[in-house]
Design an enzyme around this catalytic site. Structure first.
Site, PDB file in Angstrom:
ATOM      1  N   ASP A  45     -15.062  27.193  -9.423  1.00 51.81           N
ATOM      2  CA  ASP A  45     -13.981  28.149  -9.203  1.00 51.81           C
ATOM      3  C   ASP A  45     -14.560  29.493  -8.774  1.00 51.81           C
ATOM      4  OD1 ASP A  45     -12.082  26.295  -9.933  1.00 51.81           O
ATOM      5  OD2 ASP A  45     -12.168  26.846 -12.059  1.00 51.81           O
ATOM      6  N   HIS A  71     -15.636  24.473  -3.578  1.00 54.36           N
ATOM      7  CA  HIS A  71     -14.474  24.928  -4.346  1.00 54.36           C
ATOM      8  C   HIS A  71     -13.814  23.797  -5.128  1.00 54.36           C
ATOM      9  CE1 HIS A  71     -11.870  27.989  -5.607  1.00 54.36           C
ATOM     10  NE2 HIS A  71     -11.697  28.630  -4.470  1.00 54.36           N
TER      11      HIS A  71
END
Length: 437
Positions: A413, A409
């Site tokens: 995204d 992450h």
């Protein structure tokens, strides 16, 4: 004759130490020049180290699982000529007395004819033996005391006999060295009125097996720990309708030439990644979090997670963008066979930019694969199942399969990850587009 001390050579750029994976020789073996001596583990690859000289093995410096620094002594050989033993100072002779009680009796001779004047065992007096248990009264050696919680010492044959008799060894006094339990001790225990334990059908299992984590398994453990500690994983799961893809796969297998490999679903998934990744370069990346640099790759070097007898390794299909599905299938099969045989090279096990992992028929419904750092994405394949689904208002049977993927992450995204998997899904559900430019 002289002694030659063979030191661990440089096994790879930037590697300061290597782990002993397996010895190929033992003390006393006679070896020739270039004969394999040991497999050293580095970056999940076992590097075969040959002997630089001919000679006889005198000593092996270390056990499997031990780490040896580059330039550290590894093997001592007896060779013709002077050797090079002068490079290493002789080991100091330990004067610490052994912890194992000596059973030598005063006046018996040691090797070389010297009397063992100081190595004696106190002989209990007749009175003390008569005050002991029946085992001592029968002329057997006095049983050694065992502290509560100490594990009883016994030979495998004695343990097997005790199990057959239903006797718990922790209750049996041992008369051997360091309290070792012998067959005579078992006989004396039974003769003294002890009864074998009655084992109920639902008796609890109390055995505990201790296994040292070494070799590839330790490398896997260390890599997984680093990945989970440093990478904020998030998972994304999507269901695919692979009915048309499976029909195409079966058709191509029926039409394949004798020299062509059998196709599984993995080459088609790899082909879908090749078609899709140029639109999502952030997914085909590695992240050097110490330097703060993301490297996006035009080439697709795809790791294929492969289960081997020594654990999970990840051989790499390089430049997958240049291969057709047949070539991909051949490369995947060759790398899997090489990895399972323990012959994959360091180059074949490094340099991937994205990884595919699959448990085949055991794939389950959903999984959360761990990212193969420093990559930022891993694509997990779950099992193929037939389901009843609605199509145009009618219930029909369709073949479905889930993709369970994980992403870093910090770099990818959630929206980009979902868009990427949806694009892969679209290609696989319309397999003709796999072959369209």
């Amino acid at each position: 004759m002289g002694r030659y001390i063979f030191k661990l050579p440089d096994v790879g750029e930037g590697i300061a130490e290597s782990e002993i994976a397996a010895w190929r020789v033992k003390p006393g073996d006679v070896v020739v020049e270039d004969q394999p001596l040991v497999d050293m583990l580095t970056e999940k690859a076992a590097v075969e180290i040959p002997s630089p000289v001919a000679g006889r093995i005198v000593e092996l410096r270390g056990e499997p699982g031990d780490k040896v620094p580059v330039g550290g002594p590894l093997v001592v050989l007896e060779v013709e000529g002077a050797g090079n033993a002068k490079d290493e100072a002789p080991a100091a002779v330990s004067t610490k007395p052994t912890d194992v009680p000596s059973l030598a009796v005063q006046g018996h001779a040691r090797e070389g004819g010297h009397p063992a004047a100081a190595s004696t065992v106190p002989v209990p007096s007749l009175d003390s033996r008569l005050r002991g248990n029946d085992q001592s009264a029968a002329g057997l050696p006095q049983a050694a005391a065992r502290k509560p919680g100490d594990k009883p010492i016994a030979a495998p044959a004695v343990r097997q006999r005790a199990r057959e008799l239903g006797i718990e060894l922790q209750f049996v006094p041992g008369s051997g060295p360091a309290g070792r339990i012998t067959h005579a001790d078992l006989d004396a225990y039974i003769a003294g009125g002890a009864r074998p334990a009655v084992v109920a059908a639902s008796a609890p299992r109390t055995a505990v097996e201790e296994i040292k984590v070494i070799g590839v398994r330790r490398k896997i453990a260390e890599a997984m720990q680093r990945a989970k500690q440093r990478i904020p994983h998030f998972a994304y799961v999507e269901e695919l309708d692979v009915t048309e893809l499976e029909a195409l796969r079966l058709h191509l297998n029926d039409m394949r030439k004798p020299e062509q490999p059998k196709l599984t679903l993995l080459p088609f998934l790899l082909r879908a990644l090749v078609r899709t990744l140029p639109r999502f370069p952030q997914v085909n990346s590695t992240y050097d979090d110490e330097a703060g640099i993301v490297r996006r790759y035009a080439a697709v070097h795809c790791g294929i997670a492969t289960q081997t007898p020594n654990g999970l390794v990840v051989p790499v299909v390089r430049h997958a963008e240049t291969l057709d599905v047949w070539q991909m299938a051949a490369a995947i099969r060759r790398l899997a066979e090489t990895a399972r045989a323990g012959k994959a090279t360091r180059e074949e096990l490094s340099g991937s930019t994205i990884t595919i992992t699959s448990l085949g028929a055991l794939g389950g419904i959903v999984s959360t694969p761990v990212i193969n750092a420093p990559e930022v994405a891993i694509i997990g394949v779950n099992k193929l199942v037939e389901r009843a689904v609605f199509r145009n208002g009618t219930v029909v049977p369709r073949l479905t399969m889930n993709l369970s993927s994980s992403f870093d992450h910090r770099i990818v995204d959630g929206y980009d990850a979902a868009s990427f998997i949806q694009a892969v899904k679209n290609v696989l559900e319309h397999p003709a587009t796999l072959f369209m430019e």
